[in-house]
Design a protein around this motif. Sequence first.
Motif, short mmCIF file in Angstrom:
data_model
loop_
_atom_site.label_atom_id
_atom_site.label_comp_id
_atom_site.label_asym_id
_atom_site.label_seq_id
_atom_site.Cartn_x
_atom_site.Cartn_y
_atom_site.Cartn_z
N ALA A 71 -74.38 29.88 36.60
CA ALA A 71 -74.77 29.29 37.89
C ALA A 71 -73.53 28.76 38.61
O ALA A 71 -73.39 28.92 39.83
N GLU A 72 -72.64 28.11 37.85
CA GLU A 72 -71.40 27.60 38.44
C GLU A 72 -70.53 28.73 38.98
O GLU A 72 -70.03 28.66 40.11
N LEU A 73 -70.33 29.77 38.18
CA LEU A 73 -69.51 30.89 38.62
C LEU A 73 -70.11 31.56 39.86
O LEU A 73 -69.39 31.94 40.79
N HIS A 74 -71.43 31.70 39.87
CA HIS A 74 -72.11 32.27 41.03
C HIS A 74 -71.80 31.48 42.30
O HIS A 74 -71.48 32.06 43.35
N LYS B 202 -79.12 26.41 28.03
CA LYS B 202 -78.90 25.81 29.34
C LYS B 202 -77.41 25.73 29.67
O LYS B 202 -77.02 25.85 30.84
N ARG B 203 -76.55 25.52 28.66
CA ARG B 203 -75.11 25.51 28.92
C ARG B 203 -74.65 26.86 29.45
O ARG B 203 -73.87 26.93 30.41
N ILE B 204 -75.12 27.93 28.81
CA ILE B 204 -74.72 29.26 29.26
C ILE B 204 -75.26 29.55 30.65
O ILE B 204 -74.56 30.07 31.52
N ARG C 209 -84.29 30.02 40.14
CA ARG C 209 -84.95 29.69 38.89
C ARG C 209 -83.92 29.42 37.80
O ARG C 209 -84.06 28.47 37.01
N LEU C 210 -82.87 30.23 37.75
CA LEU C 210 -81.82 30.01 36.75
C LEU C 210 -81.16 28.65 36.95
O LEU C 210 -80.90 27.93 35.99
N GLN C 211 -80.92 28.29 38.21
CA GLN C 211 -80.30 26.99 38.50
C GLN C 211 -81.20 25.84 38.08
O GLN C 211 -80.73 24.84 37.52
N ARG C 212 -82.50 25.98 38.34
CA ARG C 212 -83.43 24.91 37.94
C ARG C 212 -83.45 24.78 36.43
O ARG C 212 -83.44 23.66 35.89
N TYR C 213 -83.50 25.90 35.73
CA TYR C 213 -83.52 25.87 34.27
C TYR C 213 -82.27 25.20 33.73
O TYR C 213 -82.34 24.40 32.78
N ALA C 214 -81.10 25.50 34.33
CA ALA C 214 -79.82 24.95 33.86
C ALA C 214 -79.58 23.52 34.37
O ALA C 214 -78.55 22.93 34.03
N ARG C 215 -80.49 23.01 35.20
CA ARG C 215 -80.31 21.69 35.83
C ARG C 215 -79.00 21.66 36.62
O ARG C 215 -78.26 20.67 36.62
N MET D 28 -66.72 28.62 25.13
CA MET D 28 -66.89 27.84 26.36
C MET D 28 -67.96 26.76 26.19
O MET D 28 -67.89 25.72 26.83
N CYS D 29 -68.93 27.03 25.34
CA CYS D 29 -70.08 26.14 25.22
C CYS D 29 -70.05 25.28 23.96
O CYS D 29 -70.99 24.51 23.71
N GLY D 30 -69.01 25.44 23.14
CA GLY D 30 -68.86 24.58 21.97
C GLY D 30 -69.85 24.87 20.87
O GLY D 30 -70.27 23.94 20.16
N VAL D 31 -70.23 26.15 20.71
CA VAL D 31 -71.16 26.53 19.66
C VAL D 31 -70.58 27.71 18.89
O VAL D 31 -69.56 28.29 19.27
N SER D 32 -71.24 28.11 17.80
CA SER D 32 -70.81 29.27 17.04
C SER D 32 -71.24 30.55 17.77
O SER D 32 -72.12 30.52 18.65
N ALA D 33 -70.64 31.68 17.39
CA ALA D 33 -71.02 32.96 18.00
C ALA D 33 -72.48 33.29 17.71
O ALA D 33 -73.19 33.84 18.58
N ILE D 34 -72.95 32.95 16.51
CA ILE D 34 -74.35 33.20 16.17
C ILE D 34 -75.27 32.38 17.06
O ILE D 34 -76.29 32.86 17.56
#
Length: 228
Positions: free
Chosen positions: A139-142, A132-134, A203-209, A168-174
């Motif tokens: 969605a924000e860039l769009h 959802k972060r990704i 739909r992408l926006q709804r999924y990402a809240r 950007m999302c604070g996670v590992s590459a994996i």
Amino acid sequence: MDDLEYIERLIDSVEEHGDGTRLLERGDVTDRSTMLIEGYVFRTIESGDRRYIVGVQVPGDFVDLHGFALKRLDHSIVAAGPVKVGTVSHESLRRVMQERPNIARAMWFATLLDASIHRKWIQILEQLDAPKRIAHLYAELHKRLELVGRNVPRTLRTPFTQIDLADMCGVSAIHANRAVGKLRELGVAEIRRGDLYTEDWERLQRYARFNADYLYGDGALKLDEGWN
């Protein structure tokens, strides 16, 4: 001279830079600010061997306007892929404060918008899982590109790598790779070499809240408006 022409004349020089070019190093004293004409720019903070991407700028943004007031930044400004930028001296910006209060207010709005986006990034790091972060990022860039007249029908092209998405999302590459796979499995979107493909932005926006209120799309000062 109208405001848009005035802004264009503020630019002293136009330069092109390659991926990874550090346009401004954290802590360096600056007497100029940079306007992004084409491409994307990251705001980054390095700590030890880790890089944290704490912001992304899109065409039309003053990427380091904060340096006009602060003289130095607490983060670095780095090209994300090839970029074209224009530079504006702080002396010219001081004249703007005196001669064009309407433009000065628009610049003030831009710095406040950066702060609003930063707060939202902190919120989604706390509230959303990696897929959802990704999705929220794209969605924000769009929406931000739409607000500057760059409509994206089905494909949002970026130079981002999965390492960039991870930082950007604070996670590992994996973890980022798994998150991208999850978006594909759900049919929300597919990301290939940084480009996002979707048949349904809503739909992408709804999924990402995703709620665009924090981008103040209806609240930005138009350049032909006055103070009143």
